[in-house]
Structure formats: structure tokens, C-alpha cells
Design an enzyme around this catalytic site. Structure first.
Site, PDB file in Angstrom:
ATOM      1  N   SER A 219       0.837  -1.201   0.000  1.00 32.28           N
ATOM      2  CA  SER A 219       0.000   0.000   0.000  1.00 32.28           C
ATOM      3  C   SER A 219       0.871   1.250   0.000  1.00 32.28           C
ATOM      4  O   SER A 219       1.674   1.434  -0.904  1.00 32.28           O
ATOM      5  CB  SER A 219      -0.968  -0.040   1.181  1.00 32.28           C
ATOM      6  OG  SER A 219      -1.995   0.916   1.033  1.00 32.28           O
ATOM      7  N   GLU A 344      -8.820  -5.061  -5.166  1.00 33.17           N
ATOM      8  CA  GLU A 344      -8.235  -4.073  -4.258  1.00 33.17           C
ATOM      9  C   GLU A 344      -9.291  -3.188  -3.591  1.00 33.17           C
ATOM     10  O   GLU A 344      -9.197  -2.860  -2.420  1.00 33.17           O
ATOM     11  CB  GLU A 344      -7.246  -3.184  -5.020  1.00 33.17           C
ATOM     12  CG  GLU A 344      -5.973  -3.874  -5.460  1.00 33.17           C
ATOM     13  CD  GLU A 344      -4.954  -4.009  -4.330  1.00 33.17           C
ATOM     14  OE1 GLU A 344      -5.245  -3.574  -3.197  1.00 33.17           O
ATOM     15  OE2 GLU A 344      -3.869  -4.553  -4.601  1.00 33.17           O
ATOM     16  N   HIS A 437      -7.469  -5.684  -0.576  1.00 26.78           N
ATOM     17  CA  HIS A 437      -6.311  -4.926  -0.115  1.00 26.78           C
ATOM     18  C   HIS A 437      -5.867  -5.365   1.279  1.00 26.78           C
ATOM     19  O   HIS A 437      -6.686  -5.530   2.183  1.00 26.78           O
ATOM     20  CB  HIS A 437      -6.680  -3.440  -0.106  1.00 26.78           C
ATOM     21  CG  HIS A 437      -5.529  -2.512   0.054  1.00 26.78           C
ATOM     22  ND1 HIS A 437      -4.640  -2.245  -0.955  1.00 26.78           N
ATOM     23  CD2 HIS A 437      -5.118  -1.775   1.117  1.00 26.78           C
ATOM     24  CE1 HIS A 437      -3.755  -1.379  -0.539  1.00 26.78           C
ATOM     25  NE2 HIS A 437      -4.010  -1.079   0.726  1.00 26.78           N
TER      26      HIS A 437
END
Length: 526
Positions: A219, A344, A437
Site C-alpha cells: 500500500s 483491491e 487490499h
């Protein structure tokens, strides 16, 4: 030079606020290391040697707030490096990310941690991790980033550091600079460069090879790496990069960073004339609260898909937008592994509502970036404007698309591999998120015993999750040791070979080709 004392000291000779006490007894040789700034002593924990809370830069406080990092003041005696350094200022409600009660929070946060095998047999490959958290939260003390299994299974040296976050690390306040109160930009990225320089100067003493440093991160940590690969001052400090769920297009300038700085001042109720003094003297928590409103509410509506807290294309420290630097071959030409999760955007729709995952936000995003592409792109998402399709648009434009753009550009200049992480534990599917994610964090660190990893396997499937994680982690470790992540072919624009990590791994060519072609020409906010 600061003198050792039994109560502990900081780099100004003051009583240590949560820093570690200085040793007064004879050190164990295997746990004491001479660094460029002074001796540090670690401890043995869970079968590895670990050193925590080592200063790699001067406290970024007072006159050094919002300034580029300075070297730490050397110390005399031996620094007892057995407790994590303070967490960077952030919202204190995410204990799994390090912002819990066990570790204090303070602006004096620029410390680094090292984990090594018990035996001192250098040189070993070095793995340096950059934590995620949207550049607004996270800490190296998070249990999620415990690198013990990487050290044990890969025979490597593991490093993780704190860097400045939020307004204190990733906003551009140069418009408010005065001769008496100058402000720098990209200070959070500069912290990371300073930490990598510390690694180069010191890691040999811990058994690491300074000529074999692999950076990896997820990230915002992945974004940091793709940005650092385009920072001239980082050249030679990183030799390989393993990037998880980066958003490489998340860098801006000129224009938007200045606008967002003004919006933050408005949220603080600070006038233009008051801004220089306020930025230097306001309590950090006031800035944290204002950034929460700006990045969590204002920006997602006004510039959907952009992040007000992000690296700044300043023409000097970060000369070019990262995607443009990769396209022109000006990124550091090091081996790169880059990949994303299958969906995601699903996490953000449920947990952190900051992506363009609604039809309204998507309309605004295209109107401000590429109105001519809107119909073509959205036609590539069957069922749009259904919620699932909108969530996939938001995840793709922020994470997947720019990662593909980086892979295709970098592959023309350096070895590049692409992957996609498709495995979702049963709990993730029950929650309707799938492989989304951050679910690769317990996989890469091998941590399914507590925290998020344990939660994800509460509904079953632990054995499969562990097996997938073992293979994913093995790819990182193999990459750090050999420069190749495994047997799958490198990425090229001809084949676009991508490794799919799932309950059964496989290799695909050009996954999501229809979507990729539909997005062709999209440049985002720049």
C-alpha cells in the site's frame, strides 16, 4: 556528545521519554553492535536477535518540524535497543497497525529496528520493509510486521523503520515558508532515504550485506518504493524492489498539493498570515485531526481517486511523476516484482471509504481527469453501475492500472515480474470482499496466529492460507537472495506474463486484457 546515565537519555541529553535506558552492565558481545552513531545492545526474543528503537535521524521537532531529516547526535556509552521507538503521530485507534497503547506516540519517531538470526555469520541479504497506511497511519512496531519468520526461513536480516506521516510527512507547505520559518517538502520520503543510508552505513555490523538490499512494502509502503525508485538521492541505496499493492500514480504537483495545504489551513481555522507560526507550533494531534477530515472526507468528494497526503512532484527531490519517470527510463534500473490483489477496492468500500467506488465519485473523477475515456472504460466493467463493478473501477484506477503501467514501462529497462494475489480466506469471502487490499500482509510475514491473520482464518481454511503464504513469502526470499522471484517468466509488453497466487498457483498472460485496453491513455491527476 551525550553521556550515558542509568535513567536513559535522548539525543539532547534530556531524560528519555519512553526511550530505552542505557546499559550499565557488561554487554553480551553477540548483542552489542557499534553503529556510526554509537553502540547499541539488543536482545534475544523468540529465537532471533532484535534491536529496536535505534535513532537514524535527529528528532524532527521544534525548528526541525517539516524540515528534511538531519543526522542523529552521536551518543556515548551503550544504547539499550530493546523497546520500539515512539509511533508517528496519527489517530490512536488502530492497534494492529502499531498505534496502540503499548508504544507511546511522539513526533520524535525516527527510529529503526533490526532483526537477525542468532548466529553472526555475515553477509546476509537485507530486507527493508516500508509499512502502509495511506501515509496517515502505521508504525514499525506493529505486530503485523514482525519479520521473525522471514529471518528464520530466509536467513536474512530484516529492517523496518518509522517515518513521518500525515501533514508532518506528506504535505506541501512551502507556500507558507518565511526566512525565519522555512518548510521542506517530501520529508516523509526523505526519512525513508535517511533510513536506507543508515542501512548502508551500519547493516554490516548486524550481519547484513549492504550491497544486497531488497526493499518491500504494501500500500503506502509500496507507493513509497515506486516513488523512491524515481528519487535521485536514493540511487544505490536499494538493489531490488518487491512491491505489494502500490498506487504509483499517487503523487502530485504542481497545483493540487498547494490547494490541499490551503484546505488544511481552512479546516484548522488558520489564516494565511498565521500559517507559518501555526505549522511550527500547533500540537501534532490538531494536525492529525485536520488531515483525517481532509483525506477522509474532503478529497474523496472533490478529487476522487486522489490522495491529499502523498508524495509531491517537486521537480528536485522527486523530479518527475513516478509513472512518467518509469516510462522515460529515469527510474532506478533495478529488478522489480510488482503486483496487486484481485479486488483491491473491496476493503475500502467496507472499512475506509476513500476510493472512487460509487457512480457519483466515478463521474467526478472522469470529469476532472479524462472525460473522453469514461464511456469506453466503464463499458469494460459488466453490470456497471452495480456496486461490485463500481468498487472494481475504484480499485483498478488507484492500484491495478498504475501498477500495470509501471510494469510495462520498467520491463523495457530492467528485469520485471508481475503477480496477482487471488487467494481469499473463507472469512474474506463470507464478508463479501474476496482477495482484497492488505490480505497479503499475513501471507508475506507468515502471521496467521493473531491479529488480522487470525481473524481471516476463524471461519476455516487456515491450512490453505498458510500454504499460499509460504509460497508467496518464498518468492520474496528467493528474490532477495538470487534476484529472481521464482520460475515464472518476466513481464514484457509482448506476453504480460503474470503469476497468480491462489490455492493453486498458475501463470496467466495479460489478465484483464479488456480492462487494460479500455484504460489505455488514462493519466489521472497530472
Amino acid at each position: 556528545m551525550a553521556a550515558a546515565s542509568g535513567r536513559g537519555y535522548d539525543r539532547a541529553g534530556q531524560q528519555n521519554r519512553g526511550r530505552n535506558p542505557v546499559a550499565t552492565t557488561t554487554a553480551t558481545p553477540d548483542l552489542t553492535v557499534q553503529t556510526a552513531d554509537g553502540r547499541v545492545r539488543g536482545m534475544v526474543a523468540h529465537g532471533v536477535r532484535t534491536w529496536r528503537g535505534i535513532p537514524y535521524a535527529a528528532p524532527p521537532t521544534g525548528d526541525l518540524r517539516l524540515r528534511l531529516p538531519r543526522p542523529p547526535e552521536p551518543w556515548e556509552g551503550t544504547l539499550e535497543a530493546t523497546a520500539f521507538g515512539p509511533v508517528p503521530p496519527q489517530e490512536p485507534n488502530l492497534p494492529s497497525m502499531g498505534a496502540g497503547r503499548k508504544t507511546p506516540m511522539d513526533e520524535d519517531c525516527l527510529t529503526i529496528n533490526v532483526t537477525a538470526p542468532l548466529d553472526n555469520a555475515p553477509p546476509r541479504p537485507v530486507l527493508v520493509y516500508f509499512y502502509g497506511g495511506a501515509f496517515t497511519f502505521g508504525a514499525a512496531s506493529s505486530p503485523a510486521y514482525d519479520g521473525r519468520k522471514l529471518v528464520e526461513q530466509g536467513d536474512v536480516i530484516y529492517v523496518c523503520m518509522n517515518y513521518r506521516l500525515g501533514a508532518l510527512g506528506f504535505m506541501d507547505f512551502r507556500r507558507y515558508s518565511t526566512p525565519e520559518r522555512p518548510f521542506d517538502v517530501n520529508v516523509g520520503l526523505a526519512d525513508q532515504v535517511a533510513a536506507l543510508r543508515w542501512v548502508q552505513r551500519n547493516i554490516a555490523g548486524f550481519g547484513g550485506d549492504p550491497e544486497n538490499v531488497t526493499v518491500f512494502g504494501e500500500s503506502a509502503g509500496g507507493m513509497s518504493i515506486t516513488a523512491l525508485m524515481c528519487v535521485p538521492s536514493a540511487e544505490g541505496l536499494l538493489h531490488r524492489a518487491f512491491v505489494q499493492s502500490s498506487a504509483p500514480a499517487t503523487a502530485y504537483g504542481p497545483g493540487l498539493p498547494e490547494k490541499w495545504a490551503g484546505s488544511l489551513m481552512d479546516l484548522l481555522g488558520v489564516s494565511e498570515a498565521e500559517a507559518p507560526a501555526a505549522l511550527q507550533t500547533l500540537p501534532a494531534q490538531r494536525l492529525v485531526e485536520a488531515v483525517g477530515k481532509l483525506a477522509g472526507k474532503v478529497t474523496p468528494q472533490s478529487e476522487p481517486g486522489a490522495r491529499a497526503v502523498a508524495p509531491v512532484v517537486d521537480g528536485e527531490f522527486l523530479p518527475l511523476h513516478p509513472v512518467d519517470a518509469f516510462r522515460t527510463g529515469r527510474a532506478h534500473r533495478i529488478p522489480l516484482v510488482i503486483g496487486t490483489m484481485f479486488r483491491e477496492g473491496a476493503l475500502f468500500d467496507r472499512v475506509q471509504d476513500i476510493l472512487p467506488t460509487t457512480a457519483e465519485r466515478i463521474d467526478t473523477m472522469f470529469a476532472r481527469t479524462a472525460p473522453e475515456l469514461k464511456d469506453r472504460v466503464l463499458a469494460a466493467y459488466p453490470g456497471y453501475p452495480s456496486k461490485r463493478a463500481a468498487v472494481d473501477v475504484g480499485g483498478d484506477v488507484v492500484f491495478w492500472l498504475p501498477s500495470v503501467q509501471v510494469a510495462e514501462a520498467h520491463s523495457a529497462h530492467a528485469p520485471t515480474w508481475a503477480y496477482r494475489f487471488d487467494y481469499a480466506p473463507r472469512m474474506a469471502n463470507l464478508l463479501g470482499m474476496g482477495a482484497t487490499h492488505a490480505m497479503d500482509i499475513p501471507a508475506v510475514f507468515g502471521n496467521y496466529d493473531d491479529g488480522v491473520g487470525r481473524f481471516l482464518t476463524l471461519a476455516g481454511g487456515r491450512r490453505t492460507a498458510v500454504a499460499v503464504g509460504n509460497r508467496f513469502r518464498a518468492s520474496l526470499l528467493r528474490f532477495a537472495r538470487t534476484g529472481r522471484p521464482g520460475l515464472w517468466p518476466g513481464y514484457s509488453t509482448g506476453t504480460r506474463t503474470t503469476k497468480i497466487f491462489d490455492s493453486t498457483d498458475r501463470v496467466m498472460h495479460d489478465p484483464h486484457r479488456t480492462r487494460r485496453e479500455a484504460w489505455n491513455g488514462y493519466r489521472g491527476y497530472r
